[in-house]
Design an enzyme around this catalytic site. Sequence first.
Site, PDB file in Angstrom:
ATOM      1  N   CYS A   1      26.607  64.035  -6.970  1.00 26.39           N
ATOM      2  CA  CYS A   1      27.519  62.898  -7.162  1.00 26.39           C
ATOM      3  C   CYS A   1      27.326  61.853  -6.051  1.00 26.39           C
ATOM      4  CB  CYS A   1      28.955  63.405  -7.270  1.00 26.39           C
ATOM      5  SG  CYS A   1      30.090  62.176  -7.941  1.00 26.39           S
TER       6      CYS A   1
ATOM      7  N   HIS B   1      28.982  67.906 -11.320  1.00 20.71           N
ATOM      8  CA  HIS B   1      29.325  68.807 -10.211  1.00 20.71           C
ATOM      9  C   HIS B   1      29.144  70.269 -10.605  1.00 20.71           C
ATOM     10  CE1 HIS B   1      31.344  65.873  -7.486  1.00 20.71           C
ATOM     11  NE2 HIS B   1      31.515  65.211  -8.611  1.00 20.71           N
TER      12      HIS B   1
ATOM     13  N   GLU C   1      29.317  72.716  -8.608  1.00 22.11           N
ATOM     14  CA  GLU C   1      30.238  73.518  -7.795  1.00 22.11           C
ATOM     15  C   GLU C   1      31.631  73.610  -8.414  1.00 22.11           C
ATOM     16  OE1 GLU C   1      29.404  70.481  -7.248  1.00 22.11           O
ATOM     17  OE2 GLU C   1      30.946  69.327  -6.189  1.00 22.11           O
TER      18      GLU C   1
END
Lengths: 99, 217
Positions: free
Chosen positions: B87, B195, B197
């Site tokens: 990002c 993302h 994560e």
Amino acid sequence: MTEVLNQNTYELLVEVRHREKIADPEGSTINKALHALGFNSVEKVSVGKAIRLLIKSESEQAAVSQAEDICKRLLANPVLENYFITLIKQKTPEEISSV
Amino acid sequence: MSKTVGIVVFPGTNCEYDVAESIETLGGNYKFIFHLETNLNSVDSLVIAGGFAHGDYLRPGAIARFSPVMESLIKFANEGGPVVGICNGFQVLTEAGLLPGALQKNANLTFLCQPVVLKVETTNSSFTNKLTVNSKVKLFINHFSGNYTCEQEVLTDLKENDQILLTYVDNPNGSTENIAAICNTKRNVVGLMPHPERAISELLGSTDGLYFFKSLI
């Protein structure tokens, strides 16, 4: 090193704007809003950034050339943006604080 | 012993703990690298976590690019070390010139926070090598400037060199050719807008993100 004499301060205005082919949704939204208000003569609105620089330099030319360098190194991303530099004027010490 | 992932943290970064949790979930080691750090000898890979580095002043990534850590990071990348920008991290990598092109504001000027389905275009990179080509993964996006843009010749190069790693199945942000992730020609530097994560547990709606981090451990 001797102190550089004959240096003056110049005020420059840098305008960073989207390149022609890059979408400027903020500009087109404002354009639509202006038309909604009846400002039908507005053909295009571009939104960018205005950055004012005060540069100590030996000459106008050197100040502009330094501003060019600043734009290339940091102020504009060449993939997305163009920059335009306008020399406003030479400033006296009294005027500097008011910028 | 597993490898150590360095998680780069700028003032304004806010996804570093999610990245750390992802590495931990997989039993890996991580270390936070604050942006003033210049010694990267103790890490095997680097992840620039998402957020708003230096407040995104001027442009996303524009100021972060001049943080002290970046010189060492660029050297690390040039020596072949895996570097991943997620990002805002992707934006930092384009500003630093480690990846071509730029991320412009989303089409329609909308901040997007939603799940996205991505097609894996190639597994030949430091961050997609545990995935399967042509498979679909579900990750999450959370960005205002994720609309990938580049010159026509850069796009041609990206395609010819198989540098497009992930594409959006349903393009949410106007990105050129549905691009969600790219890598450099050496394939060790990767930038992606989604993302991974945030997709590490069924509770979050997807575990597909773990396949990405496995490649760093």
